[in-house]
Design an enzyme around this catalytic site. Structure first.
Site, PDB file in Angstrom:
ATOM      1  N   HIS A   1       0.923  -1.182   0.086  1.00  0.00           N
ATOM      2  CA  HIS A   1       0.037  -0.001  -0.116  1.00  0.00           C
ATOM      3  C   HIS A   1       0.867   1.132   0.016  1.00  0.00           C
ATOM      4  O   HIS A   1       0.509   2.110  -0.802  1.00  0.00           O
ATOM      5  CB  HIS A   1      -0.773   0.003   1.157  1.00  0.00           C
ATOM      6  CG  HIS A   1      -1.638   1.291   1.603  1.00  0.00           C
ATOM      7  ND1 HIS A   1      -2.934   1.536   0.949  1.00  0.00           N
ATOM      8  CD2 HIS A   1      -1.034   2.536   2.172  1.00  0.00           C
ATOM      9  CE1 HIS A   1      -3.171   2.754   1.562  1.00  0.00           C
ATOM     10  NE2 HIS A   1      -2.254   3.318   2.245  1.00  0.00           N
ATOM     11  N   GLU A   2       1.892   1.255   0.761  1.00  0.00           N
ATOM     12  CA  GLU A   2       2.692   2.334   0.897  1.00  0.00           C
ATOM     13  C   GLU A   2       3.379   2.619  -0.453  1.00  0.00           C
ATOM     14  O   GLU A   2       3.790   3.818  -0.683  1.00  0.00           O
ATOM     15  CB  GLU A   2       3.831   2.451   2.176  1.00  0.00           C
ATOM     16  CG  GLU A   2       2.781   2.448   3.240  1.00  0.00           C
ATOM     17  CD  GLU A   2       2.260   3.314   3.652  1.00  0.00           C
ATOM     18  OE1 GLU A   2       2.201   4.422   3.143  1.00  0.00           O
ATOM     19  OE2 GLU A   2       1.162   3.210   4.326  1.00  0.00           O
TER      20      GLU A   2
ATOM     21  N   HIS B   1       1.365   4.241  -2.940  1.00  0.00           N
ATOM     22  CA  HIS B   1       1.524   5.761  -2.715  1.00  0.00           C
ATOM     23  C   HIS B   1       2.652   6.387  -3.394  1.00  0.00           C
ATOM     24  O   HIS B   1       2.450   7.661  -4.083  1.00  0.00           O
ATOM     25  CB  HIS B   1       1.648   6.197  -1.197  1.00  0.00           C
ATOM     26  CG  HIS B   1       0.193   6.328  -0.682  1.00  0.00           C
ATOM     27  ND1 HIS B   1      -0.915   7.252  -1.107  1.00  0.00           N
ATOM     28  CD2 HIS B   1      -0.119   5.572   0.557  1.00  0.00           C
ATOM     29  CE1 HIS B   1      -1.887   6.842  -0.245  1.00  0.00           C
ATOM     30  NE2 HIS B   1      -1.583   5.925   0.855  1.00  0.00           N
TER      31      HIS B   1
ATOM     32  N   GLU C   1      -6.130   7.533  -0.806  1.00  0.00           N
ATOM     33  CA  GLU C   1      -6.165   6.069   0.047  1.00  0.00           C
ATOM     34  C   GLU C   1      -6.901   4.937  -0.679  1.00  0.00           C
ATOM     35  O   GLU C   1      -6.319   4.044  -0.850  1.00  0.00           O
ATOM     36  CB  GLU C   1      -6.785   6.141   1.437  1.00  0.00           C
ATOM     37  CG  GLU C   1      -6.059   7.059   2.650  1.00  0.00           C
ATOM     38  CD  GLU C   1      -4.702   6.550   2.685  1.00  0.00           C
ATOM     39  OE1 GLU C   1      -4.379   5.100   2.663  1.00  0.00           O
ATOM     40  OE2 GLU C   1      -3.595   7.371   2.862  1.00  0.00           O
TER      41      GLU C   1
END
Length: 307
Positions: free
Chosen positions: A130-131, A134, A199
């Site tokens: 997930h990071e 980003h 997100e």
């Protein structure tokens, strides 16, 4: 659509910033506001990663000090087609994580000791993916710009109240008070809307990077539950960085409304469950939930040097 929405929100934030500057000083005030914002963004562009990491007491680790964690980040970075980011550990019991950096070549992933000690290897992989999403989406730069402009709006609104604003065409005393209150509030709402939009996009891409949407879904459930029970003192002292974390680290935040920095965890998990259905149900929640809460950082029970 997510990028389009983000562009619209950024345009709205910029327009609000220029409008506040105009109300305070007319055309010249708008110009000065733009110059101030440009300077702040330029500074933030080059220094935001170091500033945020320092705020949270993050310490860099490498293949010698945390070989399994660094190796996991490296594997997922290759899956994402990204250069290897720097890896940091924050000494916080609350499980959480964030990414920072102005571009993929100057990126960092920071995780708390609570995250590596409480999540399974699969769940940790879901969070790191997930990071990395980003980073791949350049969200870290977008979040920095929005935070900087929002902060500048608050600063200029207070400046206008102190000096009475544009005396010829300004809003007057009542208008100045309203501007001081409403302008920062509007900026905060736009900032939060951008954060929530990114997100959802990072959840989707992160699940595709790991190939297992339910790894992230399981991690989100655990982190969200722990975040309401375990305080994060550094985050409480630096609330402006809350939107960077995978789950809001501040106490009392969990509603999916205008004042939430993140979407509700239930909505995020539901979206990941739908994505898992598209993937054919791989990475089921049951398997992850039953895994022992030990990860690649502790060698089957051996805690890392930060434990």
């Amino acid at each position: 659509m997510n990028y389009f929405r983000t562009a619209i929100l950024l345009a709205g934030l910029t327009g609000l910033f220029m409008g506040v500057g105009y109300l305070i000083g007319g055309a010249s005030g708008a110009t000065i506001a733009l110059v101030v914002a440009a300077g702040m963004n330029l500074f933030a562009y080059w220094n935001s990663d170091r500033m945020v990491l320092s705020m949270h007491g993050a310490q860099e680790v490498d293949a010698r000090s945390a070989p399994d964690l660094v190796n996991l980040v490296g594997q997922l970075a290759r899956n994402a087609g990204l250069p290897m980011p720097r890896v940091f550990i924050m000494h916080e019991d609350q499980p959480n994580a964030f990414a920072t950096g102005r571009n993929p070549q100057n990126a960092a992933v920071a995780v708390t000791t609570g995250l590596v000690n409480q999540l399974s290897r699969e769940e940790l992989a879901g969070v790191i993916a997930h990071e990395l999403a980003h980073i791949k989406n350049h969200d870290t730069l977008i979040m920095t710009i929005t935070a900087t402009i929002a902060g500048a709006i608050s600063m200029i609104a207070q400046f206008g109240m102190f000096f009475g604003g544009n005396r010829e065409n300004g809003p007057g005393i009542i208008g100045s008070i309203a501007m001081m209150i409403l302008a920062p509030l509007a900026a905060m709402l736009v900032q939060m809307a951008i954060s929530r939009t990114r997100e959802y996009a990072a959840d989707d891409m992160g699940a595709r990077i790991s190939g297992q949407p339910m790894w992230l879904a399981s991690a989100l459930a655990k982190i969200s539950n722990a975040a309401h029970q375990i305080p994060n003192p550094e985050a409480e002292r630096n609330p402006a960085t809350a939107h960077m974390f995978i789950i809001n680290p501040l106490s009392g935040q969990g509603m999916d409304n205008l004042f939430a920095t993140h979407p509700s965890t239930e909505n995020r998990i539901a979206a990941l469950q739908r994505l898992a259905g598209e993937f054919g149900g791989r990475g089921g929640f049951t398997t992850t939930a039953q895994a022992a809460p030990r990860g690649p950082w502790n060698g089957g029970g051996r805690r890392g040097p930060w434990g």
